[in-house]
Design an enzyme around this catalytic site. Structure first.
Site, PDB file in Angstrom:
ATOM      1  N   ASP A  51       6.057   2.938   6.628  1.00 33.72           N
ATOM      2  CA  ASP A  51       6.093   2.253   5.325  1.00 33.72           C
ATOM      3  C   ASP A  51       6.306   3.248   4.178  1.00 33.72           C
ATOM      4  O   ASP A  51       7.121   3.009   3.281  1.00 33.72           O
ATOM      5  CB  ASP A  51       4.786   1.471   5.088  1.00 33.72           C
TER       6      ASP A  51
ATOM      7  N   SER B 173       0.845  -1.210   0.000  1.00 30.50           N
ATOM      8  CA  SER B 173       0.000   0.000   0.000  1.00 30.50           C
ATOM      9  C   SER B 173       0.872   1.250   0.000  1.00 30.50           C
ATOM     10  O   SER B 173       0.553   2.243  -0.653  1.00 30.50           O
ATOM     11  CB  SER B 173      -0.929   0.007   1.217  1.00 30.50           C
TER      12      SER B 173
HETATM   13  N1  LIG Z   1      -0.347  -2.977  -6.924  1.00 31.71           N
HETATM   14  C1  LIG Z   1      -1.391  -2.397  -6.347  1.00 31.71           C
HETATM   15  N2  LIG Z   1      -2.348  -1.845  -7.102  1.00 31.71           N
HETATM   16  C2  LIG Z   1      -3.399  -1.234  -6.519  1.00 31.71           C
HETATM   17  N3  LIG Z   1      -3.617  -1.157  -5.197  1.00 31.71           N
HETATM   18  C3  LIG Z   1      -2.696  -1.700  -4.400  1.00 31.71           C
HETATM   19  C4  LIG Z   1      -1.542  -2.349  -4.928  1.00 31.71           C
HETATM   20  N4  LIG Z   1      -0.825  -2.797  -3.896  1.00 31.71           N
HETATM   21  C5  LIG Z   1      -1.510  -2.471  -2.775  1.00 31.71           C
HETATM   22  N5  LIG Z   1      -2.622  -1.802  -3.068  1.00 31.71           N
HETATM   23  C6  LIG Z   1      -3.634  -1.287  -2.116  1.00 31.71           C
HETATM   24  O1  LIG Z   1      -3.148  -1.537  -0.807  1.00 31.71           O
HETATM   25  C7  LIG Z   1      -3.990  -2.462  -0.106  1.00 31.71           C
HETATM   26  C8  LIG Z   1      -3.154  -3.412   0.732  1.00 31.71           C
HETATM   27  O2  LIG Z   1      -2.640  -2.669   1.770  1.00 31.71           O
HETATM   28  P1  LIG Z   1      -2.273  -3.261   3.182  1.00 31.71           P
HETATM   29  O3  LIG Z   1      -1.699  -2.148   3.937  1.00 31.71           O
HETATM   30  O4  LIG Z   1      -3.461  -3.953   3.780  1.00 31.71           O
HETATM   31  O5  LIG Z   1      -1.162  -4.379   2.889  1.00 31.71           O
HETATM   32  P2  LIG Z   1       0.412  -4.192   2.661  1.00 31.71           P
HETATM   33  O6  LIG Z   1       0.724  -2.734   2.499  1.00 31.71           O
HETATM   34  O7  LIG Z   1       0.793  -5.085   1.550  1.00 31.71           O
HETATM   35  O8  LIG Z   1       1.022  -4.751   3.996  1.00 31.71           O
HETATM   36  P3  LIG Z   1       1.681  -3.931   5.252  1.00 31.71           P
HETATM   37  O9  LIG Z   1       0.864  -2.682   5.414  1.00 31.71           O
HETATM   38  O10 LIG Z   1       1.517  -4.857   6.415  1.00 31.71           O
HETATM   39  O11 LIG Z   1       3.074  -3.713   4.875  1.00 31.71           O
HETATM   40  C9  LIG Z   1      -4.735  -3.199  -1.201  1.00 31.71           C
HETATM   41  O12 LIG Z   1      -5.974  -3.699  -0.685  1.00 31.71           O
HETATM   42  C10 LIG Z   1      -4.941  -2.096  -2.238  1.00 31.71           C
HETATM   43  O13 LIG Z   1      -6.019  -1.257  -1.874  1.00 31.71           O
HETATM   44  C1  LIG Z   2       1.375  -2.589  11.369  1.00 32.28           C
HETATM   45  C2  LIG Z   2       2.226  -1.396  10.961  1.00 32.28           C
HETATM   46  O1  LIG Z   2       3.008  -1.019  12.098  1.00 32.28           O
HETATM   47  C3  LIG Z   2       3.219  -1.742   9.882  1.00 32.28           C
HETATM   48  C4  LIG Z   2       2.608  -2.226   8.614  1.00 32.28           C
HETATM   49  O2  LIG Z   2       3.654  -2.469   7.684  1.00 32.28           O
HETATM   50  C5  LIG Z   2       1.307  -0.260  10.560  1.00 32.28           C
HETATM   51  C6  LIG Z   2       2.010   1.061  10.462  1.00 32.28           C
HETATM   52  O3  LIG Z   2       3.090   1.273  11.024  1.00 32.28           O
HETATM   53  O4  LIG Z   2       1.421   1.967   9.819  1.00 32.28           O
HETATM   54 MG   LIG Z   3       0.207  -1.319   3.987  1.00 29.33          MG
END
Ligand SMILES: Nc1ncnc2c1ncn2[C@@H]1O[C@H](COP(=O)(O)OP(=O)(O)OP(=O)(O)O)[C@@H](O)[C@H]1O
Ligand SMILES: C[C@@](O)(CCO)CC(=O)[O-]
Ligand SMILES: [Mg+2]
Length: 420
Positions: A204, A146
């Site tokens: 992030d 994300s």
């Molecule tokens: N390649 C992409 N294209 C479009 N939207 C995306 C893409 N990658 C991520 N997203 C958006 O981000 C959301 C995922 O975000 P989420 O924060 O839940 O997971 P993450 O960022 O992979 O994991 P984390 O936050 O734990 O590092 C997806 O549901 C979508 O809305």
């Molecule tokens: C779970 C969390 O700590 C990390 C997600 O990659 C959320 C954040 O810091 O925004």
């Molecule tokens: Mg995320």
């Protein structure tokens, strides 16, 4: 209004320690990956705004005339992106017909795009354009997909409105922005993260913007320039989860049991600080088994804490058990609840011994979408190596697709998403 075309790329990240605690003002240590998200913005002349997000099967198109109706409430501030504009969020939700809080991937990503597009273009002439985003990162698996998406969106739209330069010259392979430009990108990416996450810490998007390894504390970003060579196995349990839901779950737990959870967060903070100290020592003195013993214990303690916070998952327990049976130590990375785990490898641990072992007895725990067993899924684990030497620091946010020299190098492959 005609905007300039651009191609942007930003990296994913792995958190070594401090996930969740960082949302509550504690230290986190995170490092960028050379798995990246790419965004192409192209001007068009059809009077439409289109987004193509093949990783999440999302293809949406609006008439400019529809979007113009959403703009009167906008303040048109392009200098900073610290707070979400609640009025714009409300209008967008109404426009998209959203009633509940927990939205699916596609809706969330679309909302984040519209928020950035309208915030930055809304006060002026709105351009017709097409944005396509694709990624090497698994979506929603703890590797900052994300944030990489948000950073790309922010950088592309800021470039398109001319708020940051398009520094790329014909003869250059990669573009660099100055610190001020990166801060602006990061602040707008943080807004997009707020749309997706609800209450992100900002770690992030900071890694997505600056790359490298960093220490993050309450919005303060400190690059860590001295890091030893470490090899970390990254394993995707393929259990889907949402960071927004998990972050909210931890908050509820803290509110319910403050006197129990606050010491846990303090302990995670101490783990991050101790880990940082040990990593620093490992660059100043000969690396010993004792350094690894400490790093492994920190991983174990933190994984227990994350379970206490309620963000574990049986698939992650199994990862810990399977690797522990081989003398290795694992924890979840990112928001947990499934997603990816990291396993520290000692110099003597060949990664291929892990991949080649017969894991068929665990074939049910990491079943992939296509029904592959653990043995197959483990081949989708990847080894991360943190580099000792401080290579010349490059911005990890690139304007052209080139391999960036981030500090964590992935050898091996996660599957490339289809449709990218
Ligand atoms: N390649 C992409 N294209 C479009 N939207 C995306 C893409 N990658 C991520 N997203 C958006 O981000 C959301 C995922 O975000 P989420 O924060 O839940 O997971 P993450 O960022 O992979 O994991 P984390 O936050 O734990 O590092 C997806 O549901 C979508 O809305
Ligand atoms: C779970 C969390 O700590 C990390 C997600 O990659 C959320 C954040 O810091 O925004
Ligand atoms: Mg995320």
């Amino acid at each position: 209004m005609q905007v300039r075309d651009c191609l942007i790329s930003a990296p994913g990240k792995a958190i070594l320690h401090g996930e969740h605690a960082v949302v509550h003002g504690k230290v986190a240590l995170a490092v960028s990956l050379n798995l990246r998200t790419y965004l192409q913005l192209k001007a068009s002349s059809d009077g439409k705004v289109s987004i193509k997000l093949p990783n999440i099967d999302t293809f949406v198109c609006w008439e400019l005339s529809e979007l113009r109706q959403l703009t009167p409430c906008l303040s048109g501030k392009k200098e900073e992106g610290q707070c979400l504009d609640p009025e714009l969020v409300k209008r967008l939700r109404e426009f998209m017909g959203l009633t509940n809080e927990n939205l699916d991937s596609s809706t969330t990503a679309t909302l984040a795009f519209l928020y950035i597009y309208l915030s930055l273009f809304g006060s002026g002439e709105m351009p017709s354009l097409t944005v396509c985003v694709w990624s090497e990162l698994p979506t929603g698996a703890g590797l900052g997909s994300s944030a990489a998406y948000s950073v790309c969106l922010a950088a592309a739209v800021l470039c398109a409105i001319g708020a940051i330069p398009t520094p790329l010259k014909e003869w250059e392979q990669t573009a660099r922005w100055c610190q001020e430009d990166l801060e602006l990108i990061n602040s707008w990416a943080f807004q997009a993260e707020k749309i997706i996450h609800g209450n992100p810490s900002g770690v992030d998007n900071a890694v997505g913007t600056w790359g490298g390894m960093l220490r993050f504390l309450a919005g303060k970003i400190i690059p860590l320039s001295r890091v030893p060579l470490l090899r970390i196995l990254l394993t995707n349990t393929k259990v889907p989860r949402s960071t927004k839901v998990l972050v909210a779950r931890v908050k509820d737990k803290i509110n319910k049991f403050p006197s129990i959870l606050i010491p846990v967060l303090d302990s995670v903070d101490a783990i991050s600080c101790t880990c940082e100290k040990v990593l620093n020592e490992m660059t100043c003195e000969p690396i010993t088994g004792e350094h690894y013993n400490i790093l492994e214990e920190l991983i174990d303690i933190n994984q227990h804490h994350l379970n206490v916070m309620g963000v574990g998952h049986p698939s992650l327990d199994t990862l810990c058990q399977v690797t522990a049976a081989r003398g290795l130590h694992s924890k979840l990375t990112g928001a947990g609840g499934g997603g990816c785990g990291i396993t520290l490898l000692r110099p003597g641990n060949p990664a291929d011994c892990i991949e080649s072992e017969n894991c068929s007895s665990h074939s049910s725990w990491m079943t992939s979408d296509s029904g592959q067993s653990l043995a197959l899924t483990l081949q989708q684990s990847i080894i991360l190596s943190m580099h000792v030497a401080t290579v010349e620091r490059k911005n990890s946010l690139l304007q052209e697709e080139t391999s960036s020299r981030t500090r964590l190098i992935v050898s091996g492959h996660l599957p490339r998403p289809t449709g990218g």
